[in-house]
Design a protein around this motif. Structure first.
Motif, PDB file in Angstrom:
ATOM      1  N   ASN A   1      38.927  54.311  53.493  1.00  0.00           N
ATOM      2  CA  ASN A   1      39.944  54.800  52.572  1.00  0.00           C
ATOM      3  C   ASN A   1      40.470  53.699  51.660  1.00  0.00           C
ATOM      4  O   ASN A   1      40.833  53.956  50.513  1.00  0.00           O
ATOM      5  CB  ASN A   1      41.081  55.460  53.355  1.00  0.00           C
ATOM      6  CG  ASN A   1      40.696  56.859  53.826  1.00  0.00           C
ATOM      7  OD1 ASN A   1      40.697  57.802  53.043  1.00  0.00           O
ATOM      8  ND2 ASN A   1      40.329  56.996  55.079  1.00  0.00           N
ATOM      9  N   THR A   2      40.488  52.474  52.155  1.00  0.00           N
ATOM     10  CA  THR A   2      40.865  51.341  51.305  1.00  0.00           C
ATOM     11  C   THR A   2      39.757  51.042  50.299  1.00  0.00           C
ATOM     12  O   THR A   2      40.019  50.818  49.107  1.00  0.00           O
ATOM     13  CB  THR A   2      41.128  50.088  52.159  1.00  0.00           C
ATOM     14  OG1 THR A   2      42.231  50.346  53.036  1.00  0.00           O
ATOM     15  CG2 THR A   2      41.452  48.894  51.273  1.00  0.00           C
ATOM     16  N   LEU A   3      38.509  51.070  50.778  1.00  0.00           N
ATOM     17  CA  LEU A   3      37.357  50.755  49.932  1.00  0.00           C
ATOM     18  C   LEU A   3      37.206  51.760  48.799  1.00  0.00           C
ATOM     19  O   LEU A   3      37.033  51.380  47.627  1.00  0.00           O
ATOM     20  CB  LEU A   3      36.089  50.717  50.787  1.00  0.00           C
ATOM     21  CG  LEU A   3      34.776  50.361  50.084  1.00  0.00           C
ATOM     22  CD1 LEU A   3      34.838  48.946  49.527  1.00  0.00           C
ATOM     23  CD2 LEU A   3      33.608  50.505  51.055  1.00  0.00           C
ATOM     24  N   LYS A   4      37.277  53.050  49.116  1.00  0.00           N
ATOM     25  CA  LYS A   4      37.042  54.069  48.082  1.00  0.00           C
ATOM     26  C   LYS A   4      38.169  54.137  47.056  1.00  0.00           C
ATOM     27  O   LYS A   4      37.982  54.687  45.964  1.00  0.00           O
ATOM     28  CB  LYS A   4      36.830  55.435  48.724  1.00  0.00           C
ATOM     29  CG  LYS A   4      38.077  56.088  49.281  1.00  0.00           C
ATOM     30  CD  LYS A   4      37.772  57.494  49.777  1.00  0.00           C
ATOM     31  CE  LYS A   4      39.036  58.202  50.247  1.00  0.00           C
ATOM     32  NZ  LYS A   4      38.755  59.584  50.692  1.00  0.00           N
ATOM     33  N   ALA A   5      39.333  53.578  47.403  1.00  0.00           N
ATOM     34  CA  ALA A   5      40.459  53.589  46.473  1.00  0.00           C
ATOM     35  C   ALA A   5      40.449  52.398  45.517  1.00  0.00           C
ATOM     36  O   ALA A   5      41.220  52.376  44.553  1.00  0.00           O
ATOM     37  CB  ALA A   5      41.773  53.603  47.255  1.00  0.00           C
ATOM     38  N   MET A   6      39.562  51.441  45.746  1.00  0.00           N
ATOM     39  CA  MET A   6      39.516  50.264  44.890  1.00  0.00           C
ATOM     40  C   MET A   6      39.073  50.654  43.476  1.00  0.00           C
ATOM     41  O   MET A   6      38.073  51.372  43.309  1.00  0.00           O
ATOM     42  CB  MET A   6      38.567  49.225  45.479  1.00  0.00           C
ATOM     43  CG  MET A   6      39.030  48.674  46.821  1.00  0.00           C
ATOM     44  SD  MET A   6      37.839  47.533  47.584  1.00  0.00           S
ATOM     45  CE  MET A   6      37.957  46.146  46.432  1.00  0.00           C
TER      46      MET A   6
END
Length: 242
Positions: free
Chosen positions: A214-219
């Motif tokens: 979820n952190t990665l895809k929000a970058m």
């Protein structure tokens, strides 16, 4: 066919000359009109095709059939051949052509060539040993609109950490690779393995719920890098190497 050969030779020159350590894969997808054609191809693959490749030194050859669904209703057989030399796959295939049966034994065949990701440079046969008829091999293809967005998605898997996350969550990946010759470019493909459908669903839920994902895809830098996804559920044949 001539244009495809030109493209293949171009890529082989570029890739072999770069002396990369990543493997190359040939993925052949046979389509059938009925079960009889599939059975004829099974016999050819198990009794002629695979023995000839293994005599030439090829290992870890995977042969799979698709699970029939409403979205994937055509009978298919997938053959995955790894090698550290793309031309060895192509040349061996040309030699085997003479051994193909004269009678029609498939409706059509699609051939795709791939190059392994830097963060998983070698194919890894699935370590799962449960019933083959329950095992799920999930083959995915991610297409992008442009080469730039495609390279961005490949980076997301490698440097971004998707490959690492799949390892941590026990997806038992067989390969991750860039398509270097195929009909849906630019696209990447990868295959994961699960004990059964239930474990597959649990694994993907863990992935979707993961704080890392979820952190990665929000970058911001990883936005809108995939335009279309194809998902195929496969199971191994009895004569597949894994």
């Amino acid at each position: 066919m001539k244009n495809f050969l030109i493209i293949l030779l171009y890529f082989s020159f570029q890739l072999i000359s770069s002396a990369q350590t990543q493997e190359y894969y040939q993925l052949k997808i046979f389509q059938f009109q009925d079960a009889t054609e599939m059975e004829m191809t099974d016999q050819f693959l198990s009794e002629v095709y695979m023995p000839m490749l293994k005599k030439k030194g090829f290992k870890n050859i995977g042969v799979f059939k698709n699970s029939i669904t409403e979205k994937d209703s055509i009978l298919k057989t997938y053959v995955l051949v790894p090698s550290n030399d793309i031309m060895s796959i192509y040349n061996s295939e040309q030699e085997i052509l003479d051994a193909y049966p004269d009678e029609k034994h498939y409706n059509r065949v699609n051939t795709i060539f791939l190059k392994a990701f830097s963060h998983m440079p070698m194919l890894k046969p699935s370590p799962l040993d449960g019933p083959r008829n329950e095992r799920i091999y999930e083959l995915r293809s991610y297409e992008s609109v442009t080469e730039k967005s495609y390279k961005n998605k490949v980076e997301m898997f490698n440097e971004g950490g998707e490959v690492k996350l799949f390892v941590e969550l026990g997806f038992n990946a067989v390969f991750y690779a860039e398509v270097i010759a195929g009909d849906a470019m630019p696209n990447l493909m990868y295959m994961t393995t699960h004990q059964n459908q239930e474990s597959r669903d649990q694994n993907w839920k863990a992935f979707v719920d993961s704080p890392v994902w979820n952190t990665l895809k929000a970058m911001p830098k990883y936005q809108k890098n995939v335009s279309h996804i194809d998902i195929h559920f496969l199971h191994p044949t009895e004569y597949s190497d894994y």
